[in-house]
Design a protein around this motif. Sequence first.
Motif, short mmCIF file in Angstrom:
data_model
loop_
_atom_site.label_atom_id
_atom_site.label_comp_id
_atom_site.label_asym_id
_atom_site.label_seq_id
_atom_site.Cartn_x
_atom_site.Cartn_y
_atom_site.Cartn_z
N GLU A 51 0.83 -1.20 0.00
CA GLU A 51 0.00 0.00 0.00
C GLU A 51 0.87 1.25 0.00
N LEU A 52 1.89 1.28 0.86
CA LEU A 52 2.78 2.44 0.89
C LEU A 52 3.53 2.57 -0.43
N THR A 53 4.00 1.46 -0.96
CA THR A 53 4.72 1.48 -2.23
C THR A 53 3.85 2.05 -3.34
N GLN A 54 2.60 1.61 -3.41
CA GLN A 54 1.67 2.09 -4.43
C GLN A 54 1.52 3.60 -4.34
N THR A 55 1.38 4.10 -3.11
CA THR A 55 1.19 5.54 -2.92
C THR A 55 2.44 6.33 -3.28
N LEU A 56 3.60 5.83 -2.83
CA LEU A 56 4.84 6.55 -3.11
C LEU A 56 5.17 6.60 -4.59
N MET A 57 4.80 5.55 -5.32
CA MET A 57 5.14 5.48 -6.74
C MET A 57 4.09 6.10 -7.64
N HIS A 58 2.91 6.43 -7.09
CA HIS A 58 1.85 6.95 -7.95
C HIS A 58 2.20 8.36 -8.42
N PRO A 59 2.14 8.62 -9.73
CA PRO A 59 2.62 9.90 -10.26
C PRO A 59 1.83 11.12 -9.81
N GLU A 60 0.58 10.95 -9.38
CA GLU A 60 -0.23 12.12 -9.07
C GLU A 60 0.16 12.78 -7.74
N PHE A 61 0.97 12.11 -6.92
CA PHE A 61 1.30 12.67 -5.62
C PHE A 61 2.53 13.58 -5.65
N HIS A 62 3.35 13.49 -6.69
CA HIS A 62 4.50 14.38 -6.86
C HIS A 62 5.44 14.37 -5.66
N HIS A 63 5.78 13.18 -5.16
CA HIS A 63 6.71 13.08 -4.03
C HIS A 63 8.11 13.50 -4.47
N SER A 64 8.81 14.20 -3.59
CA SER A 64 10.11 14.75 -3.96
C SER A 64 11.23 13.72 -3.76
N LYS A 65 12.19 13.77 -4.65
CA LYS A 65 13.41 12.96 -4.57
C LYS A 65 14.59 13.87 -4.93
N THR A 66 15.66 13.77 -4.13
CA THR A 66 16.80 14.67 -4.28
C THR A 66 18.02 13.89 -4.79
N TYR A 67 18.74 14.49 -5.74
CA TYR A 67 19.89 13.84 -6.36
C TYR A 67 21.06 14.84 -6.43
N VAL A 68 22.26 14.29 -6.34
CA VAL A 68 23.48 15.06 -6.63
C VAL A 68 24.07 14.47 -7.92
N VAL A 69 24.28 15.32 -8.91
CA VAL A 69 24.62 14.86 -10.26
C VAL A 69 25.88 15.54 -10.76
N GLN A 70 26.81 14.74 -11.27
CA GLN A 70 28.02 15.28 -11.90
C GLN A 70 27.90 15.10 -13.41
N VAL A 71 28.25 16.14 -14.16
CA VAL A 71 28.18 16.07 -15.62
C VAL A 71 29.58 16.24 -16.21
N ASP A 72 29.65 16.12 -17.54
CA ASP A 72 30.95 15.99 -18.20
C ASP A 72 31.63 17.31 -18.56
N LYS A 73 31.01 18.44 -18.24
CA LYS A 73 31.64 19.73 -18.58
C LYS A 73 31.08 20.81 -17.67
N PRO A 74 31.70 21.96 -17.64
CA PRO A 74 31.25 23.03 -16.74
C PRO A 74 29.78 23.41 -16.96
N ILE A 75 29.09 23.60 -15.85
CA ILE A 75 27.67 23.93 -15.87
C ILE A 75 27.50 25.43 -16.09
N THR A 76 26.56 25.77 -16.94
CA THR A 76 26.29 27.18 -17.24
C THR A 76 25.00 27.63 -16.56
N ALA A 77 24.85 28.93 -16.46
CA ALA A 77 23.61 29.50 -15.90
C ALA A 77 22.42 29.13 -16.77
#
Length: 233
Positions: free
Chosen positions: A118-144
């Motif tokens: 039940e919890l899994t169904q709720t967390l994965m359902h797209p209509e609830f827009h639950h937040s997930k945070t990531y730290v991401v490294q890319v291959d070149k300098p990031i621009t504004a």
Amino acid sequence: MPLVRISHYLALCGVASRRQASRLIERGYVTINQQRANHNDRVDSSTSLNICVDGQPVLPPQEKQYWLYHKPVGIDCRLLINDPNSLLHLLPTSPRLYPAGRLDKDSRGLLLLTNDGELTQTLMHPEFHHSKTYVVQVDKPITAEFLNDMAQGVNYAKVQTRPCSIALVNSTTFEIVLTQGLNRQIRRMCQALGFKVIDLLRTKLMEVCLDDLPEKTMRPVSAAELLSLQQLS
């Protein structure tokens, strides 16, 4: 226990989320007393039924468990018994746990593992827009411009992503908070803007944090963390 649909029952038993259970039923993997199940079948745990998934008996509902796991790169979150890299081979046999949401094989970080369908169904359902945070490294300098475009939402493959929060960490690394769960979303957003993801780490699921949990290890979800997940869901 009242009569419930077979997909709901499988979720209660910790086999999969209801959505995943429905897919198993559609593909003919689920049987009830040796007969192929269908979506309209209803079951009661007090009755003596032989319910199997891919030939394996389904145990009655068990006590709910909640764990956090630090997934390394190279582990596939799909629970495929024939894949030696599947997360399935790292999980206990009982109770059967499964991830409430996925990280692709090339990404690492926080996973919630549970047998609470039940919890899994709720967390994965797209209509609830639950937040997930990531730290991401890319291959070149990031621009504004890159940060602005990511924040506003990116169009790729007929998909328009939702606006999101993003902050620069260093010249090639950013932190991003998504409220969507599209397949390989961050990688495809970056690719559409001319950047390639080098490393992707999920650090937070709503208010639950990875913190210093070592890679390839699990720990129980605390009472406060579980309450936060249940309240936000």
